[in-house]
Design a protein around this motif. Structure first.
Motif, PDB file in Angstrom:
ATOM      1  N   LYS A 106      34.560   9.579  44.926  1.00 52.18           N
ATOM      2  CA  LYS A 106      35.899   9.032  44.668  1.00 52.18           C
ATOM      3  C   LYS A 106      36.775  10.073  43.996  1.00 52.18           C
ATOM      4  CE  LYS A 106      38.323   5.213  42.457  1.00 52.18           C
ATOM      5  NZ  LYS A 106      38.181   3.970  41.666  1.00 52.18           N
ATOM      6  N   ASP A 144      44.841   2.433  48.318  1.00 56.58           N
ATOM      7  CA  ASP A 144      44.260   1.376  47.492  1.00 56.58           C
ATOM      8  C   ASP A 144      45.110   1.060  46.267  1.00 56.58           C
ATOM      9  OD1 ASP A 144      41.938   1.120  49.147  1.00 56.58           O
ATOM     10  OD2 ASP A 144      41.199   2.993  48.262  1.00 56.58           O
ATOM     11  N   LEU A 148      51.374   6.659  45.904  1.00 59.84           N
ATOM     12  CA  LEU A 148      50.110   5.954  45.697  1.00 59.84           C
ATOM     13  C   LEU A 148      49.156   6.250  46.847  1.00 59.84           C
ATOM     14  CD1 LEU A 148      51.677   2.404  45.070  1.00 59.84           C
ATOM     15  CD2 LEU A 148      51.474   4.261  43.424  1.00 59.84           C
ATOM     16  N   TYR A 167      50.899  -3.452  42.912  1.00 63.37           N
ATOM     17  CA  TYR A 167      51.195  -2.295  42.059  1.00 63.37           C
ATOM     18  C   TYR A 167      52.472  -2.584  41.276  1.00 63.37           C
ATOM     19  CZ  TYR A 167      52.706   2.374  40.674  1.00 63.37           C
ATOM     20  OH  TYR A 167      53.144   3.446  39.947  1.00 63.37           O
ATOM     21  N   GLN A 196      40.263  11.731  45.353  1.00 66.21           N
ATOM     22  CA  GLN A 196      41.536  11.708  44.640  1.00 66.21           C
ATOM     23  C   GLN A 196      42.045  13.120  44.402  1.00 66.21           C
ATOM     24  OE1 GLN A 196      40.990   9.398  41.123  1.00 66.21           O
ATOM     25  NE2 GLN A 196      41.125   7.440  42.193  1.00 66.21           N
ATOM     26  N   GLN A 221      46.211   3.199  43.956  1.00 67.54           N
ATOM     27  CA  GLN A 221      46.015   4.071  42.792  1.00 67.54           C
ATOM     28  C   GLN A 221      47.166   5.070  42.696  1.00 67.54           C
ATOM     29  OE1 GLN A 221      43.474   3.740  40.490  1.00 67.54           O
ATOM     30  NE2 GLN A 221      43.111   1.875  41.671  1.00 67.54           N
ATOM     31  N   GLN A 265      54.106   2.233  36.142  1.00 66.20           N
ATOM     32  CA  GLN A 265      53.383   3.036  35.158  1.00 66.20           C
ATOM     33  C   GLN A 265      53.928   2.838  33.750  1.00 66.20           C
ATOM     34  OE1 GLN A 265      50.617   5.139  35.911  1.00 66.20           O
ATOM     35  NE2 GLN A 265      50.823   3.859  37.712  1.00 66.20           N
TER      36      GLN A 265
END
Length: 569
Positions: A295, A525, A522, A489, A299, A527, A492
């Motif tokens: 993972k 998923d 993003l 989402y 990323q 993130q 932040q």
């Protein structure tokens, strides 16, 4: 203090003696069965002995580590020598028949421990031979950089202080002149007020004299006073003297800003270049245990794919619109652009207007271009969806009854249409096939909770996910192709004011945020990876985005311009 054998690092330089009684020679070998260190001579004798000739004797570095001798808590007469694979706990041989471990598999604890020891030895060797010395080298480089930076920054501070002192002296001189002017104005105003004050004092004294006279009339002491009191019909009290409220001067603050002061004091600039990574020597033997996880590698790879955005070409100025709230890319370098008052304009890359339509659309993603090159746009007022063919023929494509269509997207996967709709405070996403037949409604999750409040913009990802920019929910709401909620989402920390949204060939999701005036980047998923097109890059409020077939990012702002950026390697 001497270290015991168990405390000595496996690669340490030390002298270990033979474990045979009365032998003090250097140990080179190890009996795994008897857990005894041996010199070469004792090893030979050990292997000739009938009782021990079948023992496994290996080089000392390849020895099996001796397990700690410990009695089982449940069966005190038995030693712990097995590992239950299901429970992953050490047990004794008698525990294997207990109810807690019935049907479980067991392994010799010494074998398992030996496997772990082998792995740990490799990791320790890697750490000491590569990671630790390389890190120490980096620490030296960083220390040198710290010294240099401190020296440079001290010079910057000295220069700034000198500049500030010069400005302060100038400010003190000007301030002194202005204060002197204020003192003179104050003196003049106070003189006027003191004169008025004296006039009032004189008036009050005259009133006191009048009161005394009238008291004499109330209790006359002689006939003369009584006669005057009887004759006095109208008593006259003098009027209060007129005074005026002075008009004090008004101080008007100087027309300057923090930026103006900053210009006076010079400026500090940081080079707008990518930081150069410190060079790290490659590791010849890398341990798989110290590599990033799958993972993390994914990323890191996705982040490395993102490059600093730069404009590929001059901005396209779109005539006939006030701002660019949505972009639909057509074929042959043509694009459709809409603003927040219903203007829908087709233009080429030189900014020449090719077609203009007045619609009921607002700041929403209410138009899309199909695989065939047709433009599809919603008419929220009449609750219909229209189609414009390349020959400019406008036809009513889908009629929605009570539901008002507000956003639309034509799938690049199969040509299906995704439509965000609302009515009487309810909202949903409906999917149609190419000919306008309804094939799916998405309104609630599997717990019965509503998914959408106002699906302002809508798009589809490469995996079939439906991605909705819902401004009222302050979120990007994503469901899979079956309509099941995957994630939402919400930004932040400072919240999210989502506007235009799109996806790219790698499954990234890009959404405009009117709170931070940036584009949030993003993965598929949800993130967060990074911010794109920040104000520091000269981008003025990005509100609409789309990606073309060459991975270029088209951005509409709070002006009538569209700019193209490269953001992927």
């Amino acid at each position: 203090m001497a270290l015991s054998e168990s405390q000595i690092p496996p690669d340490a330089q030390h002298y270990l003696v033979c474990g045979t009684e009365d032998c003090e020679k250097n140990c080179q070998f190890y009996c795994n069965d008897g857990h005894q260190p041996m010199c070469e001579q004792c090893r030979n004798e050990h292997q000739k002995n009938k009782k021990t000739k079948n023992h496994e004797v290996v080089l000392y570095k390849l020895r099996k580590r001796q397990l700690p001798v410990e009695k089982c808590n449940i069966h005190p007469t038995k030693e712990i020598d097995l590992l239950c694979r299901e429970c992953q706990i050490p047990v004794c041989s008698k525990c294997t028949g207990s109810k807690e471990h019935r049907g479980h598999l067991f392994t010799n604890l010494e074998i398992v421990f030996d496997e772990k020891v082998s792995i740990y030895n490799k990791e320790i060797a890697n750490i000491r031979s590569y990671f630790e010395p390389t890190s120490q080298d980096l620490k030296k480089e960083i220390a040198e950089d710290v010294t240099e930076i401190k020296k440079i920054m001290e010079g910057v501070r000295t220069s700034m202080k000198a500049e500030a002192e010069a400005v302060k002296k100038l400010v003190d001189t000007v301030t002194s002149d202005k204060i002197e002017q204020v003192d003179k104005i104050e003196q003049s105003l106070l003189q006027t007020l003191n004169g008025q004050n004296q006039e009032i004092d004189d008036y009050i004294n005259s009133l006191n004299d009048l009161i005394k006279t009238y008291y004499g009339y109330l209790s006359p002491s002689n006939i003369e006073q009584l006669t005057f009191a009887l004759k006095s019909e109208n008593l006259i009290i003098p009027s209060i003297p007129e005074t005026s409220k002075p008009l004090p001067p008004v101080f008007t603050a100087g027309q300057y800003s923090k930026e103006d002061v900053a210009k006076l004091l010079g400026r500090i600039t940081v080079p707008n270049t990518k930081l150069e990574n410190r060079k790290i020597k490659p590791m010849e033997t890398a341990s798989t245990q110290l590599k990033p996880t799958g993972k993390q590698r994914k990323q890191d790879r996705e982040k490395s794919d993102v490059k600093q955005t730069l404009s590929l070409s001059p901005s396209v100025t779109v005539p006939g619109v006030d701002d660019v709230l949505h972009i639909s890319l057509g074929k042959s370098g043509r694009l459709w652009v809409s603003d927040d008052v219903g203007n829908l304009v087709q233009t080429d890359l030189q900014g020449n207007q090719l077609q203009k339509i007045q619609t009921s659309g607002r700041d929403e993603g209410y138009h899309t271009v199909t695989q065939d090159g047709d433009l599809i746009y919603t008419d929220r007022e009449n609750k219909v969806i229209n189609r414009i063919t390349p020959d400019n023929t406008i036809t009513e494509f889908i009629k929605k009854g009570d539901w008002a269509p507000i956003s639309i997207h034509s799938s690049h996967i199969n040509g299906d249409l995704l439509v965000g709709m609302e009515t009487n405070g309810e909202a949903k996403v409906t999917k149609y096939n190419k000919i306008g037949t309804e094939i799916q409604n998405i309104q609630r999750d599997n717990k019965g909770q509503v998914l959408y409040s106002y699906p302002r913009y809508i798009t589809e990802n490469i995996n079939g996910d439906v991605c909705v920019s819902d401004y009222n929910k302050h979120a990007v709401v994503v469901v899979d192709k079956s309509g099941q909620h995957r994630f939402s989402y919400t930004g932040q920390g400072s919240g999210l004011g989502p506007y235009g949204i799109c996806t790219d060939v790698l499954g990234h999701i890009l959404v405009c945020d009117d709170i931070s005036a940036t584009v949030h980047f993003l993965d598929k998923d949800g993130q967060f990876l990074s911010l794109l097109l920040t104000p520091q890059q000269g981008v003025d409020y990005p509100l609409s985005v789309c990606v073309d077939d060459e991975n270029n990012l088209w951005v509409g702002q709070l002006t009538n311009t569209v700019t193209v950026y490269k953001y992927l390697q």
